[in-house]
Design an enzyme around this catalytic site. Structure first.
Site: not given
Ligand code: NAD
Ligand code: LMR
Length: 348
Positions: A177, A204
């Site tokens: 953010d 967030h």
């Molecule tokens: P993705 O699906 O590409 O990757 C997620 C990974 O987690 C996969 O490799 C999957 O195999 C693994 N996984 C699933 N279950 C698991 C477990 N029990 N133990 C270990 N690994 C496991 O998803 P992504 O795009 O990398 O996003 C991941 C998370 O981050 C989502 O929840 C998304 O909303 C969040 N996110 C948060 C922010 C933030 O600002 N905090 C920003 C972007 C995304």
């Molecule tokens: C973001 O802000 O990009 C993450 O929290 C992923 C989402 O679901 O928007």
């Protein structure tokens, strides 16, 4: 000949690296990434592999981690990379870790809110927190998995059940953010993004994301309409990416950048660097919500001092008031989940 233009470009890029990833010295720290094979996990691991502050990089996922680890291990930097796959290898992945980053879990698709991810991601995060409590109880835990407003209370309450909770060591990563706010302000003003710093507080998700544009450095002025539109864009920037990816997930590359920025700031502070500040969603006494993101001074043991909200404009005060109902409900949802899990006899 090394022209003045080239020299100033090199200088500018050095300044900008210093702004975002200011780690130059070495340290011996084991860092674990849980969910390392995912859209965030892979580029995040790559950025960590580049840091001299990381001596061991432990990559855990339920799939593909051996390949990711083999690939990264060929990079000519000091961090030793090891891949671990599946729950039986999780304890080994975590033992000795001082920092654990958690991007494991499912991302949004168009039309979903972050809270729609709760049913799947709450269990994933709870299981991983449980393993952290057992295998690296003193580690700094940085939670990326959504919905962050609920997953951070879940992780905290699982650690409490094990008697190893330290509120100064559990963070919800909201750095994206701040990164977005800095970029969008720079876009509008023509400032160098590397020089812009906008604190973003609250939580967030949607309106719980509260950019404090009145505290931006350098100082910026916007008309009322531009301020409202910019605030809305920062709050909805995640959805902007989800829509553009059209079903292929949410922000991954910018999140990897933001996650690495947060992790490396933390590592810098753990290694004694003074004056390291980042915003993050933590246990808080700063407002009426029990968890709240504010600027934090980081130190060797995590949060050294919560720097609080500072002076808010009337517009920002209203945003904080409007966010609190949703934020409290999301926090309660996470806490209820852990209570419920305990009554169902899940290992704590
Ligand atoms: P993705 O699906 O590409 O990757 C997620 C990974 O987690 C996969 O490799 C999957 O195999 C693994 N996984 C699933 N279950 C698991 C477990 N029990 N133990 C270990 N690994 C496991 O998803 P992504 O795009 O990398 O996003 C991941 C998370 O981050 C989502 O929840 C998304 O909303 C969040 N996110 C948060 C922010 C933030 O600002 N905090 C920003 C972007 C995304
Ligand atoms: C973001 O802000 O990009 C993450 O929290 C992923 C989402 O679901 O928007």
């Amino acid at each position: 000949m090394f022209s003045r233009v080239m020299f100033s470009r090199v200088l500018r890029s050095a300044v900008s690296i210093a702004h975002s990833f200011c780690s130059s010295s070495q340290s011996n720290t084991k860092v674990a990434v849980l969910g390392a094979s995912g859209g965030i996990g892979q580029p995040l691991s790559l950025l960590l592999k580049k840091s001299p502050l990381v001596s061991q990089l432990s990559l855990y996922d339920v799939v593909h981690t051996l390949g990711v680890a083999a690939d990264l291990s060929h990079i000519e930097t000091r961090a030793q990379v090891t891949g671990y796959v599946g729950p039986e290898q999780l304890p080994e992945a975590l033992k000795g870790s001082e920092v654990v980053l958690i991007p494991a879990g499912v991302p949004r698709k168009p039309g979903m809110t972050r809270d729609d991810l709760f049913d799947i991601n709450a269990s994933i995060v709870a299981t991983l927190a449980d393993a952290c409590a057992r295998n690296c109880p003193d580690a700094m835990l940085a939670v990326i998995t959504n919905p962050v407003n609920s997953t951070v209370p879940i992780v905290s309450d699982i650690l409490k059940k094990h008697g190893v909770y330290n509120s100064k060591r559990v963070f919800g990563v909201t750095t994206l953010d701040i990164v977005r706010a800095n970029s969008f302000v720079a876009e509008l003003t023509g400032l160098d993004p590397a020089q812009v710093n906008v604190p973003v507080v609250g939580g967030h998700a949607g309106k719980t994301i509260i950019p404090l544009l009145s505290q931006c450095t350098p100082k910026v002025e916007f008309t009322e309409d531009t301020l409202a539109a910019l605030t809305h864009r920062i709050q909805e920037a995640g959805t902007e990416v989800v829509k553009a990816k059209a079903g292929a997930g949410s922000a991954t590359l910018s999140m990897a950048y933001a996650g690495a920025r947060f992790a490396l700031s933390l590592l810098d502070a753990m290694n004694g660097k003074e004056g390291v500040k980042e915003c993050a969603f933590v246990r808080s006494e700063e407002g009426e919500c029990t968890y709240f993101s504010t600027p934090l001074l980081l130190g060797t043991n995590g949060v050294k001092r919560n720097l609080g909200l500072g002076k808010l404009s009337a517009f920002e005060e209203k945003l904080v008031a409007e966010a609190s109902k949703e934020l409290k409900a999301s926090i309660r949802k996470g806490e209820d989940f852990v209570r419920q899990r305990a009554t169902e006899g899940e290992p704590q």
